[in-house]
Design a protein around this motif. Structure first.
Motif, mmCIF file in Angstrom:
data_model
loop_
_atom_site.group_PDB
_atom_site.id
_atom_site.type_symbol
_atom_site.label_atom_id
_atom_site.label_comp_id
_atom_site.label_asym_id
_atom_site.label_seq_id
_atom_site.Cartn_x
_atom_site.Cartn_y
_atom_site.Cartn_z
ATOM 1 N N LYS A 155 25.466 25.949 39.267
ATOM 2 C CA LYS A 155 24.123 26.098 38.722
ATOM 3 C C LYS A 155 23.432 27.292 39.389
ATOM 4 C CE LYS A 155 21.868 23.036 42.063
ATOM 5 N NZ LYS A 155 21.071 21.830 42.298
ATOM 6 N N ALA A 156 22.638 28.000 38.625
ATOM 7 C CA ALA A 156 21.827 29.126 39.130
ATOM 8 C C ALA A 156 22.638 30.024 40.067
ATOM 9 C CB ALA A 156 20.586 28.588 39.843
ATOM 10 N N SER A 157 23.688 30.625 39.518
ATOM 11 C CA SER A 157 24.592 31.413 40.366
ATOM 12 C C SER A 157 24.929 32.755 39.741
ATOM 13 C CB SER A 157 25.892 30.644 40.626
ATOM 14 O OG SER A 157 26.603 30.425 39.414
ATOM 15 N N ASN A 188 5.429 31.363 38.263
ATOM 16 C CA ASN A 188 6.406 30.462 38.895
ATOM 17 C C ASN A 188 7.156 29.632 37.854
ATOM 18 O OD1 ASN A 188 7.834 29.506 41.100
ATOM 19 N ND2 ASN A 188 6.438 27.800 41.453
ATOM 20 N N ASP A 189 7.603 30.319 36.815
ATOM 21 C CA ASP A 189 8.380 29.723 35.728
ATOM 22 C C ASP A 189 9.764 30.355 35.764
ATOM 23 O OD1 ASP A 189 9.556 28.951 33.370
ATOM 24 O OD2 ASP A 189 7.924 29.617 32.062
ATOM 25 N N THR A 190 10.652 29.734 36.537
ATOM 26 C CA THR A 190 11.959 30.341 36.795
ATOM 27 C C THR A 190 12.788 30.473 35.530
ATOM 28 O OG1 THR A 190 11.939 29.468 39.048
ATOM 29 C CG2 THR A 190 14.073 30.126 38.158
ATOM 30 N N ALA A 191 12.733 29.484 34.652
ATOM 31 C CA ALA A 191 13.546 29.528 33.433
ATOM 32 C C ALA A 191 13.190 30.741 32.578
ATOM 33 C CB ALA A 191 13.368 28.241 32.635
ATOM 34 N N ILE A 203 29.337 40.010 31.186
ATOM 35 C CA ILE A 203 30.014 41.182 30.644
ATOM 36 C C ILE A 203 31.287 41.402 31.452
ATOM 37 C CG2 ILE A 203 28.924 42.949 32.101
ATOM 38 C CD1 ILE A 203 28.728 44.625 29.430
ATOM 39 N N ALA A 204 32.233 42.126 30.858
ATOM 40 C CA ALA A 204 33.483 42.473 31.542
ATOM 41 C C ALA A 204 33.625 43.981 31.619
ATOM 42 C CB ALA A 204 34.679 41.867 30.812
ATOM 43 N N VAL A 205 34.212 44.440 32.716
ATOM 44 C CA VAL A 205 34.476 45.862 32.929
ATOM 45 C C VAL A 205 35.965 46.027 33.213
ATOM 46 C CG1 VAL A 205 34.042 47.851 34.418
ATOM 47 C CG2 VAL A 205 32.158 46.316 33.810
ATOM 48 N N TYR A 206 36.586 46.963 32.505
ATOM 49 C CA TYR A 206 38.027 47.221 32.652
ATOM 50 C C TYR A 206 38.215 48.557 33.352
ATOM 51 C CZ TYR A 206 42.837 48.402 31.201
ATOM 52 O OH TYR A 206 44.158 48.777 31.175
ATOM 53 N N ASN A 207 38.821 48.504 34.529
ATOM 54 C CA ASN A 207 39.169 49.707 35.276
ATOM 55 C C ASN A 207 40.663 49.951 35.107
ATOM 56 O OD1 ASN A 207 39.843 51.647 37.263
ATOM 57 N ND2 ASN A 207 38.079 51.054 38.504
ATOM 58 N N GLU A 208 40.996 50.821 34.163
ATOM 59 C CA GLU A 208 42.413 51.054 33.838
ATOM 60 C C GLU A 208 43.161 51.654 35.019
ATOM 61 O OE1 GLU A 208 45.007 52.842 30.088
ATOM 62 O OE2 GLU A 208 42.871 53.326 30.259
ATOM 63 N N GLU A 209 42.461 52.500 35.766
ATOM 64 C CA GLU A 209 43.096 53.186 36.895
ATOM 65 C C GLU A 209 43.584 52.195 37.949
ATOM 66 O OE1 GLU A 209 41.686 56.411 40.227
ATOM 67 O OE2 GLU A 209 40.863 56.628 38.202
ATOM 68 N N SER A 210 42.764 51.187 38.242
ATOM 69 C CA SER A 210 43.152 50.202 39.258
ATOM 70 C C SER A 210 43.887 49.006 38.668
ATOM 71 C CB SER A 210 41.912 49.710 40.006
ATOM 72 O OG SER A 210 41.047 48.993 39.130
ATOM 73 N N GLY A 211 43.926 48.927 37.321
ATOM 74 C CA GLY A 211 44.561 47.789 36.679
ATOM 75 C C GLY A 211 43.801 46.499 36.903
ATOM 76 N N GLU A 212 42.470 46.600 36.929
ATOM 77 C CA GLU A 212 41.642 45.419 37.190
ATOM 78 C C GLU A 212 40.610 45.218 36.093
ATOM 79 O OE1 GLU A 212 39.825 45.199 41.031
ATOM 80 O OE2 GLU A 212 41.668 45.721 42.101
ATOM 81 N N VAL A 213 40.307 43.957 35.838
ATOM 82 C CA VAL A 213 39.181 43.565 34.995
ATOM 83 C C VAL A 213 38.215 42.769 35.870
ATOM 84 C CG1 VAL A 213 38.426 42.210 33.000
ATOM 85 C CG2 VAL A 213 40.582 43.488 32.898
ATOM 86 N N THR A 214 36.938 43.086 35.772
ATOM 87 C CA THR A 214 35.921 42.335 36.520
ATOM 88 C C THR A 214 34.951 41.697 35.538
ATOM 89 O OG1 THR A 214 36.069 43.838 38.402
ATOM 90 C CG2 THR A 214 34.101 42.456 38.257
ATOM 91 N N ILE A 215 34.727 40.417 35.711
ATOM 92 C CA ILE A 215 33.752 39.682 34.896
ATOM 93 C C ILE A 215 32.530 39.414 35.760
ATOM 94 C CG2 ILE A 215 33.290 37.530 33.648
ATOM 95 C CD1 ILE A 215 36.453 37.432 33.281
ATOM 96 N N PHE A 216 31.378 39.898 35.305
ATOM 97 C CA PHE A 216 30.103 39.576 35.945
ATOM 98 C C PHE A 216 29.445 38.480 35.116
ATOM 99 C CE2 PHE A 216 30.682 44.189 36.845
ATOM 100 C CZ PHE A 216 30.821 44.106 38.224
ATOM 101 N N ALA A 217 28.999 37.426 35.778
ATOM 102 C CA ALA A 217 28.436 36.296 35.025
ATOM 103 C C ALA A 217 27.323 35.618 35.814
ATOM 104 C CB ALA A 217 29.532 35.281 34.702
ATOM 105 N N VAL A 218 26.216 35.344 35.122
ATOM 106 C CA VAL A 218 25.128 34.545 35.691
ATOM 107 C C VAL A 218 25.045 33.237 34.912
ATOM 108 C CG1 VAL A 218 22.630 34.373 36.037
ATOM 109 C CG2 VAL A 218 23.798 36.551 36.459
ATOM 110 N N ASN A 219 25.010 32.135 35.623
ATOM 111 C CA ASN A 219 24.680 30.849 35.014
ATOM 112 C C ASN A 219 23.192 30.624 35.208
ATOM 113 O OD1 ASN A 219 24.398 28.274 34.055
ATOM 114 N ND2 ASN A 219 25.555 27.279 35.715
ATOM 115 N N ARG A 220 22.436 30.673 34.090
ATOM 116 C CA ARG A 220 20.979 30.505 34.168
ATOM 117 C C ARG A 220 20.554 29.039 34.268
ATOM 118 N NH1 ARG A 220 20.853 34.739 29.853
ATOM 119 N NH2 ARG A 220 19.733 36.577 30.612
ATOM 120 N N ASP A 221 21.479 28.121 34.086
ATOM 121 C CA ASP A 221 21.119 26.702 34.132
ATOM 122 C C ASP A 221 20.710 26.338 35.560
ATOM 123 O OD1 ASP A 221 21.063 23.854 34.110
ATOM 124 O OD2 ASP A 221 22.388 23.859 32.375
ATOM 125 N N LEU A 222 19.511 25.789 35.700
ATOM 126 C CA LEU A 222 18.966 25.503 37.026
ATOM 127 C C LEU A 222 19.423 24.160 37.584
ATOM 128 C CD1 LEU A 222 15.310 26.766 36.414
ATOM 129 C CD2 LEU A 222 17.237 28.007 37.419
#
Length: 502
Positions: free
Chosen positions: A491-493, A251-254, A410-429
């Motif tokens: 936080k934590a998202s 039970n040590d979330t960090a 991390i970021a993912v570039y989909n050239e076909e759709s002309g989109e960039v997606t950023i996936f991000a987790v904030n670990r700060d509780l």
């Protein structure tokens, strides 16, 4: 450093094109994964083949590209012939891996039919525990040979004129583990895997094969196992497997949120072992990785010890996932993307009821667990090129892990759709994390949406009576200023910032 995170993303700094099979999953004859999960004749939502349409709908939304089947530990004692032909002639067997009764009412042909309904491909695992070269050859002939031979004509007689054309095959499961039926030394496994690979490809030269790596990196034989197995199999297989599960036992979330750094270490060390054998053999071939079992797994450990043996499809490994588990799954997905140059396939283990993003009630409803959402977002929006994330982030230490960045991204570039997606987790509780992303090489960007998965209670779960307690919203605050994106990550998202290029 001031308390904020920065990230630079350049479209020319490509880690790799992402193989869509990175978003695969796993169904084993274990617990209620099959019976009461994907297959429940008589259920109000069952179709004419007994496939639950409510479950299929949840799986289709995930866009799962490939599913490993039928095991797992189960496969090392499984005779695939028990699951073909008329159902009233199929035997029930003692299933020793999980100490249940296997009725064999769902087998190879049913799984192929179900996979097509789900819009996914099959990754079939062969039995190299109690079976060997002959059965390896026969199951490929049954599944993939057009006709004119004993096993292919038997498939035709079962109502399947066209071959199933299963492309991806696993050479056994966790054969390094003493718990495995037919457990082998690395040399023993390497030999039988090589000889099985040869005859399987003689039957169908188009297939791709996965050799067993270590069951986890705590195995006493790791990484010598990888080295020895690849010494035998290197020129006969395309992938080496990795398995790893993560839990919050203390039970040590960090610390729990930092476990994805251990996944990355595992990937790097297996990659190094593969490249050592490549050099040793003077080979031009690069060995790719199949992380074909990964997930959070610890909640159900005590309950599983109390299950009475020799039942049909008892509730086993039914982890009920929390908000914090979803954050860890998000971090693990980002870790896989960061190593997509070598990890070409991965399987979230498993898909329904058994350590799964989807839960069901027998005769009742189906719902999405917390971990369903990061998995869905990555699969749906994480197609294209994974880009090198140049990240500056404040960090923290725990007693087990040091230098854990608050921002995992991390970021993912989909050239076909002309989109960039950023996936991000904030670990700060406790604190939100200001984030600035420099997309200088892309020119002007527009924020399409900023999806956020968060909950004030990190132990919050989704249940049959409350299936929407933890659910993403699109009220994130990301905004663009030319080629710079700024956001305040809760936080934590878990965050998905979708951008269109202008």
């Amino acid at each position: 450093m001031s308390y904020k995170a920065k990230m630079i993303v350049d479209k020319d700094f490509i880690i790799s094109p992402i193989d869509e099979r990175l978003y695969g999953s796993f169904i084993e004859h274990l617990g209620r994964a099959v019976y009461g999960g994907i297959y429940e004749p008589g259920h109000p939502e069952a179709d004419e083949q007994g496939f639950r349409k409510d479950v299929l709908s949840l799986i289709q939304a995930l866009r799962v590209p490939i599913i490993r089947y039928p095991g797992g530990n189960f496969v090392s004692g499984y005779d695939w012939k028990d699951g073909i032909g008329p159902k009233d002639q199929r035997p029930s067997r003692l299933e020793l891996a999980w100490r249940t009764i296997e009725p064999n009412q769902f087998g190879l042909n049913e799984f192929v039919d179900w996979s097509r309904a789900a819009g996914t491909d099959v990754m079939w695992a062969i039995n190299l525990g109690t079976h060997g070269v002959e059965e390896a050859r026969n199951v490929v002939e049954y599944a993939n040979h057009p006709s004119g031979s004993y096993w292919s004509d038997l498939r035709v007689s079962h109502g399947y004129k066209n071959p199933h054309a299963i492309k991806t095959w696993c050479l056994g499961n966790e054969m390094d583990g003493p718990w495995q039926i037919g457990h082998k030394t690395a040399a023993e496994y390497g030999r039988i895997a090589t000889e099985s690979a040869k005859v399987m490809k003689w039957v169908d030269p188009t297939i791709e094969l996965v050799a067993c790596g270590s069951s986890n990196r705590e195995m006493i034989t790791y990484p010598e196992w990888e080295s020895t197995v690849l010494d035998h199999t290197y020129e006969h297989v395309e992938f080496l497997s990795l398995h790893s599960y993560y839990g919050n036992h203390q039970n040590d979330t960090a610390t729990f949120l930092g476990r994805s750094l251990e996944m990355e270490d595992f990937i790097r060390s297996v990659t190094a072992t593969c490249d050592y054998i490549k050099a040793k053999k003077r080979s031009k071939k690069t060995m790719y990785l199949s992380f074909d079992e990964w997930n959070v797994w610890f909640h159900s450990n005590e309950a599983d010890k109390k299950i009475e043996p020799w039942q049909i499809a008892p509730p086993q490994l039914e982890d009920i996932y929390t908000m914090e588990d979803a954050l860890v799954v998000g971090c693990l997905l980002i870790a896989l993307l960061k190593h997509s140059d070598r990890v070409k396939m991965a399987c979230l283990a498993q898909l329904v009821n058994v350590i799964a993003p989807i839960m069901t009630e027998n005769g009742g409803q189906a719902w999405a667990q917390t971990i369903y959402y990061p998995y869905m977002h990555a699969s749906v929006y994480g197609r294209g090129n994974a880009l090198v994330p140049i990240v500056q982030s404040p960090k923290y230490d725990t007693k087990d892990i040091t230098d854990i960045p608050y921002l995992e991204s991390i970021a993912v570039y989909n050239e076909e759709s002309g989109e960039v997606t950023i996936f991000a987790v904030n670990r700060d509780l406790t604190n939100p994390l200001p984030l600035e992303v420099d997309l200088r090489s892309f020119g002007a960007c527009k924020v399409l949406e900023h999806i956020v998965l968060e909950n004030e209670n990190l132990k919050a779960v989704n249940t049959a009576s409350g299936p929407n307690r933890v659910k993403p919203h699109t009220l994130g605050n990301a905004k663009s200023d030319g080629s710079t994106i700024s956001a305040n990550l809760s936080k934590a998202s878990w965050n998905v910032i979708r951008l269109s290029l202008q």
